[in-house]
Scaffold this active site. Sequence first.
Site, mmCIF file in Angstrom:
data_model
loop_
_atom_site.group_PDB
_atom_site.id
_atom_site.type_symbol
_atom_site.label_atom_id
_atom_site.label_comp_id
_atom_site.label_asym_id
_atom_site.label_seq_id
_atom_site.Cartn_x
_atom_site.Cartn_y
_atom_site.Cartn_z
ATOM 1 N N GLY A 56 17.600 2.281 0.512
ATOM 2 C CA GLY A 56 17.214 1.017 -0.156
ATOM 3 C C GLY A 56 16.715 1.614 -2.145
ATOM 4 O O GLY A 56 17.011 1.080 -2.475
ATOM 5 N N ASP A 57 15.745 1.708 -1.298
ATOM 6 C CA ASP A 57 14.258 2.010 -2.622
ATOM 7 C C ASP A 57 14.627 2.495 -3.322
ATOM 8 O O ASP A 57 14.854 2.823 -4.220
ATOM 9 C CB ASP A 57 12.889 2.182 -1.647
ATOM 10 N N ARG A 58 15.771 4.083 -2.597
ATOM 11 C CA ARG A 58 15.844 5.444 -3.753
ATOM 12 C C ARG A 58 17.135 4.751 -4.679
ATOM 13 O O ARG A 58 16.946 4.877 -5.415
ATOM 14 C CB ARG A 58 16.675 5.910 -2.673
#
Length: 458
Positions: free
Chosen positions: A253-255
């Site tokens: 999700g951060d990527r």
Amino acid sequence: MADRTPLVVVGDALLDRDLTGSADRLAPDAPVPVVTVVPECAERVRPGGAALAAYLAARDGREVTLIAGAGDDPASHALRELLEPWLTLVPLPLTGALPEKTRVLAQDRPVLRLDRGGGRAREATDEARAALRSARAVLVSDYGRGAADALRDVLAARPPLVWDPHPRGGPPVPGTRLVTPAEKEAHGFAPQDGRPGGGLRAAAHSAATLVRDWRAAAVAVTLGSRGALLSYGEHPLLVPAPASHHGDSCGAGDRFAATAAGLLADGALVGEAIEGAVGAATAFVAAGGAGALPRADSRPAAPSPDTDDPHALAARVRAQHGTVVAAGGCFDLLHAGHVGLLQAARRLGDCLVVCVNSDASVRRRKGGGRPVNPLADRIRVLRALACVDAVAVFDEDTPERLLGDLRPDVWVKGGDYAGADLPEAALLQEWGGQAVLLPYLDGRSSTALMARAAEGAR
């Protein structure tokens, strides 16, 4: 990279640890696995939460400023040391110790997670407010530990490009350009009112509801291995993942959020940003997720290479012992045959570089009136494909010189070349590469499309 827009990330930083081992028996005193730690990779420490999103953006070659809580506790000092070579940290005072998340993995699968440290961002600082007010592009990664709330007034005055929400956090400020909840988070933020709790219909309903309730320009619900669903309030766009991987999804999700924010900052349309983010998150999971990242405490000798630079990309993939795939053509009128060929080519390795003829090269090959689409348009269309990692241009009639520079492991041509001489094949043998043919959809060609269009115009 000088022409990439700097990014400011606001959110809650964590310190993540992985303890890796193997498990082949249960404990005699309880039905739990006994994990034997592997000494050479017993513990890996990395940035987590908003710090991971900022770190990934920095590793992409972007100038990054992270505004996040950090104190004087050991975890905060460890995080500062990890981030210092890569980005600028503007700390917010914490009420306690920096949160830490420790995963215990056996055979690369998590079996236990330990959380400690309940520090929250206590208040905004003048330095943080100034950094945010001067930012050209902002990503909010709100893990519900106070950073976004402390700066909500500044964020409301200049809504961010991307807001990545989490269940413990507050709603994004109105006017945010793109909000990126995961599927389960979206359903939690937008109750289904008796509708089925899963599937694309439920995701579309949640996304449309959140666009309205949050007064966001767009909401992209991430669907894991299925891709992402983008909504502006109705008629959602489904962006499928280029491949399905079932590895460690920690950090995906951060990527996704970091990639989407970077692309929007550089001028991409929202749909283009979502396609790029889906491709980046898919590749991230395929590579092993956050647990497989290079050690954050390895200091960069030079700025991180540009993922859009085909030569830097090929060099980096080779350095990581990956497989570089290249394919070439004019790609004047992109059609189903092209797309199928490029998708199949990407599955052969770890990156795909498309070698495209310049306008002059196309004219020499195809004659007057070609190309129909100029080089800049052809490059933009190719880069929009999730299966394409980079585009390289050659001005000669054939791409031998460019291939000699890129030195791909695999060179792909369409099946319509079957039986024909491939001059590139002998060239690839010089460095141990291989030229291959892939099946081509019959009846699909730019020339045929132009002929049918001309016939229809008469």
